[in-house]
Design a protein around this motif. Structure first.
Motif, mmCIF file in Angstrom:
data_model
loop_
_atom_site.group_PDB
_atom_site.id
_atom_site.type_symbol
_atom_site.label_atom_id
_atom_site.label_comp_id
_atom_site.label_asym_id
_atom_site.label_seq_id
_atom_site.Cartn_x
_atom_site.Cartn_y
_atom_site.Cartn_z
ATOM 1 N N SER A 94 0.828 -1.187 0.000
ATOM 2 C CA SER A 94 0.000 0.000 0.000
ATOM 3 C C SER A 94 0.871 1.250 0.000
ATOM 4 C CB SER A 94 -0.911 0.006 1.231
ATOM 5 O OG SER A 94 -0.130 -0.035 2.415
ATOM 6 N N PHE A 97 0.501 7.350 3.364
ATOM 7 C CA PHE A 97 -0.536 8.370 3.411
ATOM 8 C C PHE A 97 -0.241 9.340 4.551
ATOM 9 C CE2 PHE A 97 -1.901 4.516 5.600
ATOM 10 C CZ PHE A 97 -2.187 4.982 6.877
ATOM 11 N N ALA A 114 -5.381 10.047 7.087
ATOM 12 C CA ALA A 114 -6.392 10.608 6.187
ATOM 13 C C ALA A 114 -6.057 10.299 4.742
ATOM 14 C CB ALA A 114 -6.495 12.114 6.388
ATOM 15 N N ILE A 115 -7.094 10.300 3.908
ATOM 16 C CA ILE A 115 -6.902 10.140 2.473
ATOM 17 C C ILE A 115 -6.448 11.491 1.908
ATOM 18 C CG2 ILE A 115 -8.057 9.660 0.272
ATOM 19 C CD1 ILE A 115 -9.958 7.851 1.780
ATOM 20 N N SER A 118 -8.592 14.855 0.870
ATOM 21 C CA SER A 118 -9.931 14.503 1.332
ATOM 22 C C SER A 118 -9.992 14.653 2.844
ATOM 23 C CB SER A 118 -10.267 13.056 0.942
ATOM 24 O OG SER A 118 -11.439 12.613 1.596
ATOM 25 N N ARG A 120 -11.764 12.631 4.618
ATOM 26 C CA ARG A 120 -12.116 11.310 5.111
ATOM 27 C C ARG A 120 -10.940 10.666 5.836
ATOM 28 N NH1 ARG A 120 -13.607 5.911 1.565
ATOM 29 N NH2 ARG A 120 -14.122 4.560 3.327
ATOM 30 N N ARG A 121 -11.215 10.122 7.013
ATOM 31 C CA ARG A 121 -10.187 9.464 7.805
ATOM 32 C C ARG A 121 -10.030 8.008 7.372
ATOM 33 N NH1 ARG A 121 -12.501 10.948 13.708
ATOM 34 N NH2 ARG A 121 -14.410 10.558 12.564
ATOM 35 N N ILE A 122 -8.772 7.567 7.232
ATOM 36 C CA ILE A 122 -8.505 6.151 6.992
ATOM 37 C C ILE A 122 -8.696 5.395 8.288
ATOM 38 C CG2 ILE A 122 -6.728 4.473 6.369
ATOM 39 C CD1 ILE A 122 -5.565 6.522 4.490
#
Length: 312
Positions: A94, A97, A114-115, A118, A120-122
């Motif tokens: 992967s 990030f 986070a992404i 974005s 949005r939280r990973i």
């Protein structure tokens, strides 16, 4: 119509880079009167390439002094998490990030991934040293895993075996005392020295081994054993740099800009490359709390293992 998405992506990338550079510039500006943050440094009392080889007592004092020097930490970093248990023994590849890490004595910690571009939280991991909360996406849903920080990692689901201790042990050097004779690595007499020590963990004494790089005067490796003498956590440190001390004007503290945490039993590896670091600055309690979205599925591990429910 085809140009708008490209323009949006470009704008998001530009904003991300500007914010990152602003963060780094602010950290460098705070240290304008200090030695360069990019300058390598040694642990307190442990000079690089010293003419006289340090004794076991010297190494232990330097290690404990380093641990006492850090009371709080806030950092931005690039995080690369790998777990072979999720891929039938194959290590994932992967991409790294961005993440934010906060720490405050005695054992408050929060790590948020986070992404890029974005909100949005990973994932979001928070702990006070006694209990922990881990917010992770699972498919189209979000799970909140909660439990005691030292709960046994015995679940068949790798996500339920994540604990905050490994990260805490890596960034906060627990007080140590020598538990055995100092051991010089064969074939590297002038380059490194290892010490068998006993760490003062919250659950009781823990056996560990410290390896020091005598060329730089820093810690290069930490190996922590479990109650059966098997390796539980390994930490590799690299690229130690000077950072301003937020509590004492004109003082700097050494900190590694690269940390690799490996948990052999959990087949988990966490690589951290720090971009900006703030040491010993005040951190509010709210920094270590997060509020999960409504309807999230809660899974309790440890005493309440196997119990799941929706959080209103």
């Amino acid at each position: 119509m085809a140009k708008k998405p490209r323009r949006s992506v470009f704008l998001a990338a530009l904003i991300f880079i500007v914010c990152l550079e602003a963060t780094r510039a602010a950290a460098q500006g705070a240290a304008a009167a200090l030695p360069s943050q990019d300058a390598p440094c040694s642990l307190p009392g442990l000079a690089a390439n010293a003419a006289k080889a340090p004794t076991a007592k010297d190494l232990l004092q330097a290690y404990n002094a380093q641990g006492r020097a850090i009371h709080s930490l806030r950092a931005s970093l690039m995080l690369h998490a790998e777990d072979s248990a999720e891929l039938d023994g194959k290590i994932s590849h992967s991409r790294p990030f961005p993440a934010m890490l906060s720490f405050r004595l005695p054992a408050a910690m929060r790590l948020t991934g986070a992404i890029p571009f974005s909100s949005r939280r990973i994932f979001d991991l928070a702990s006070d040293g006694h209990t922990f909360e881990l917010l992770v996406p699972e498919g189209k849903k979000t799970r909140l895993i909660v439990g005691e920080a030292d709960a046994p990692a015995t679940s068949a689901n790798p996500r339920e075996n994540v604990r905050p201790q490994a990260i805490l042990e890596a960034i906060r050097l627990l007080p140590a005392r020598i538990s055995g004779a100092s051991v010089t690595n064969p074939g590297r007499l002038d380059l490194s020295r290892t010490l068998d020590v006993e760490l003062a963990a919250s659950t009781g004494p823990v056996e560990a081994r410290l390896e020091f790089d005598l060329r730089s005067g820093t810690i290069s490796h930490l190996s922590i054993s479990d109650s059966h003498g098997n390796t539980d956590t390994e930490v590799d440190y690299g690229d130690w740099q000077q950072e301003p001390d937020g509590q004492q004007r004109g003082k700097v503290v050494c900190f590694p800009s690269r940390i690799l945490v490996t948990q052999p039993k959990q087949t988990r590896r966490l690589q951290m490359k720090f971009l900006s670091i703030e040491i010993n600055r005040p951190l509010p309690p709210s920094q270590f709390r997060f509020f999960p979205p409504p309807g999230v599925v809660v899974t309790r591990v440890g005493g309440g293992a196997g119990k799941s429910a929706a959080k209103p």
